[in-house]
Design a protein around this motif. Structure first.
Motif, PDB file in Angstrom:
ATOM      1  N   LYS A 294       0.842  -1.187   0.000  1.00  0.00           N
ATOM      2  CA  LYS A 294       0.000   0.000   0.000  1.00  0.00           C
ATOM      3  C   LYS A 294       0.878   1.238   0.000  1.00  0.00           C
ATOM      4  CE  LYS A 294      -3.784   0.034   2.428  1.00  0.00           C
ATOM      5  NZ  LYS A 294      -4.761   0.111   3.556  1.00  0.00           N
ATOM      6  N   ALA A 296       0.852   5.463   0.170  1.00  0.00           N
ATOM      7  CA  ALA A 296       0.041   6.609   0.558  1.00  0.00           C
ATOM      8  C   ALA A 296       0.584   7.893  -0.070  1.00  0.00           C
ATOM      9  CB  ALA A 296       0.014   6.747   2.069  1.00  0.00           C
ATOM     10  N   GLU A 307      -1.388   9.778   9.237  1.00  0.00           N
ATOM     11  CA  GLU A 307      -2.457   9.213   8.417  1.00  0.00           C
ATOM     12  C   GLU A 307      -1.950   8.107   7.507  1.00  0.00           C
ATOM     13  OE1 GLU A 307      -3.976  12.627   6.437  1.00  0.00           O
ATOM     14  OE2 GLU A 307      -5.140  13.330   8.140  1.00  0.00           O
ATOM     15  N   LYS A 309       0.339   5.853   8.331  1.00  0.00           N
ATOM     16  CA  LYS A 309       1.072   4.822   9.085  1.00  0.00           C
ATOM     17  C   LYS A 309       0.658   3.395   8.720  1.00  0.00           C
ATOM     18  CE  LYS A 309      -1.946   5.148  13.167  1.00  0.00           C
ATOM     19  NZ  LYS A 309      -1.992   5.519  14.594  1.00  0.00           N
ATOM     20  N   GLU A 310      -0.531   3.227   8.150  1.00  0.00           N
ATOM     21  CA  GLU A 310      -0.958   1.883   7.744  1.00  0.00           C
ATOM     22  C   GLU A 310      -0.388   1.493   6.384  1.00  0.00           C
ATOM     23  OE1 GLU A 310      -2.578  -0.132   9.770  1.00  0.00           O
ATOM     24  OE2 GLU A 310      -2.564   1.466  11.257  1.00  0.00           O
ATOM     25  N   ALA A 311       0.185   2.461   5.688  1.00  0.00           N
ATOM     26  CA  ALA A 311       0.760   2.171   4.364  1.00  0.00           C
ATOM     27  C   ALA A 311       2.188   1.653   4.519  1.00  0.00           C
ATOM     28  CB  ALA A 311       0.749   3.421   3.506  1.00  0.00           C
ATOM     29  N   ASP A 312       2.608   0.873   3.555  1.00  0.00           N
ATOM     30  CA  ASP A 312       3.989   0.375   3.571  1.00  0.00           C
ATOM     31  C   ASP A 312       4.971   1.496   3.300  1.00  0.00           C
ATOM     32  OD1 ASP A 312       3.627  -2.736   3.692  1.00  0.00           O
ATOM     33  OD2 ASP A 312       2.174  -2.013   2.225  1.00  0.00           O
ATOM     34  N   LYS A 327       5.906   3.150   6.921  1.00  0.00           N
ATOM     35  CA  LYS A 327       5.137   2.706   8.077  1.00  0.00           C
ATOM     36  C   LYS A 327       4.922   3.836   9.088  1.00  0.00           C
ATOM     37  CE  LYS A 327       4.617  -1.720   7.050  1.00  0.00           C
ATOM     38  NZ  LYS A 327       3.279  -2.331   6.848  1.00  0.00           N
ATOM     39  N   GLY A 328       4.667   5.030   8.581  1.00  0.00           N
ATOM     40  CA  GLY A 328       4.384   6.162   9.439  1.00  0.00           C
ATOM     41  C   GLY A 328       5.587   6.901   9.975  1.00  0.00           C
TER      42      GLY A 328
END
Length: 354
Positions: A294, A296, A307, A309-312, A327-328
């Motif tokens: 993912k 972002a 926002e 942080k859930e993305a790779d 990772k954020g």
């Protein structure tokens, strides 16, 4: 994955049904007689991730063109036939991996049987296609118009006709431009047949309207475990159909692989051209189909890292510069003009291949 209890059907070396991965289809909008143009479009569809491609066969020249087209492509080729049974026979003889017919408009039972016998001789499947616009008069009268129940009865009647001719290498499609009717029809037919189902919302519309209607319809149907192969029908470049179909499957968890791009909707804090940047990232990310990650694209350096942080991996824009995030966590600052290339290099370092 498709339902485990549907029949497995082989289409030119690919398999649908019986728990096989759900395959993505599209249809060329070129003239099939134009071999060069058709092959070029199929190559673009292949590159986008199309698993099976269909072409219209309205003339004998189109049917004969299938042989040359087949030599130049790498995915199964389906011939779409209406009205003239001789075109179906010629399409099979010229190498079609599957034929799509509506037995109701092919003609007499003898003509339908001639098509079925030819498909049986060559061992290729028949897709029995029923659309809301082609429902038989008696069913329209019985149900008071086009209904989900009428679509199902029509499709099952036609498959029974072909079964009585000694052939069960079949795929069924029941399509309507009415999303809710289409959903109900698939819920009904899934309880009454074990044949694999080709799912789509027909005549869905332009890219914007068609994407919305197809995503809603396909999403509801597939989420119930119904469907073995899909097509997003759009009035536009068929490559767009593949992009949408892949994202629908990935969103539902039915297909892995490929980069998923998430981006914020922009606000007054945004100080870069986020809309343009997000579109560039989406185009670039499509090249890395071997990655399953993912990405972002965020509009500001204030909330961006949190926002995303859930993305790779991700990027967040600032005034004249941006942040590269994993990772954020911010890993470095990058000049705005270099953000896209910095992201590309990170994707390559994560094992991406072009």
């Amino acid at each position: 994955m498709s339902r485990m209890d549907t029949k497995k059907i082989s289409i030119g070396g690919r398999t649908i049904g019986g728990g096989s991965p759900i395959l993505i289809q599209s249809m060329c909008n070129t003239k099939t007689e134009d071999v060069k143009g058709t092959v070029a479009q199929i190559h673009r569809l292949e590159q986008a991730g199309c698993d099976i491609v269909r072409v219209a066969v309205p003339t004998m020249e189109a049917a004969r063109s299938l042989r040359e087209i087949k030599r130049e492509i790498h995915i199964p080729l389906v011939a779409d036939i209406h009205f003239d049974y001789r075109l179906a026979i010629s399409a099979v003889e010229n190498g079609a991996d599957k034929i799509r017919i509506n037995p109701g408009n092919i003609g007499s039972q003898d003509r339908v049987k001639a098509v079925v016998d030819k498909a049986k001789e060559y061992g290729i499947p028949i897709r029995v296609g029923v659309n809301s616009g082609s429902l038989e008069k008696q069913l329209l009268e019985k149900y008071g118009g086009v209904t989900a129940e009428g679509l199902v009865e029509s499709a099952l009647g036609k498959t029974a006709l072909i079964e009585d001719m000694g052939y069960d290498n079949l795929v069924i499609s029941i399509k309507s431009s009415d999303v809710l009717m289409c959903i109900k029809a698939h819920e009904l037919i899934a309880r009454r047949t074990s044949y694999p189902l080709h799912v789509g919302i027909t005549e869905a519309g332009t890219v914007t309207a068609g994407n919305i209607k197809s995503s809603v319809g396909l999403g509801v149907i597939l989420y119930q475990g119904i469907g073995d192969t899909i097509r997003v029908s759009l009035t536009g470049d068929p490559v767009e159909e593949i992009k949408t179909a892949k994202l629908v499957l990935k969103t539902l968890g039915l297909r892995t692989g490929g980069v998923e791009v998430v981006s914020c909707p922009t606000c007054g804090r945004t100080s870069i051209d986020l809309i343009s940047l997000a579109n560039q990232v989406e185009t670039m990310a499509a090249e890395f189909d071997n990655l399953d990650i993912k990405v972002a694209v965020m509009g500001c350096v204030v909330n961006g890292p949190g926002e995303a942080k859930e993305a790779d991996i991700g990027i967040a824009g600032g005034k004249g510069e941006g942040l590269l995030i994993k990772k954020g966590k911010v890993i470095r600052k990058v000049p705005e003009a270099e953000l896209l290339n910095a992201l590309r290099q990170e994707l390559l370092s994560m094992g991406g291949s072009l």
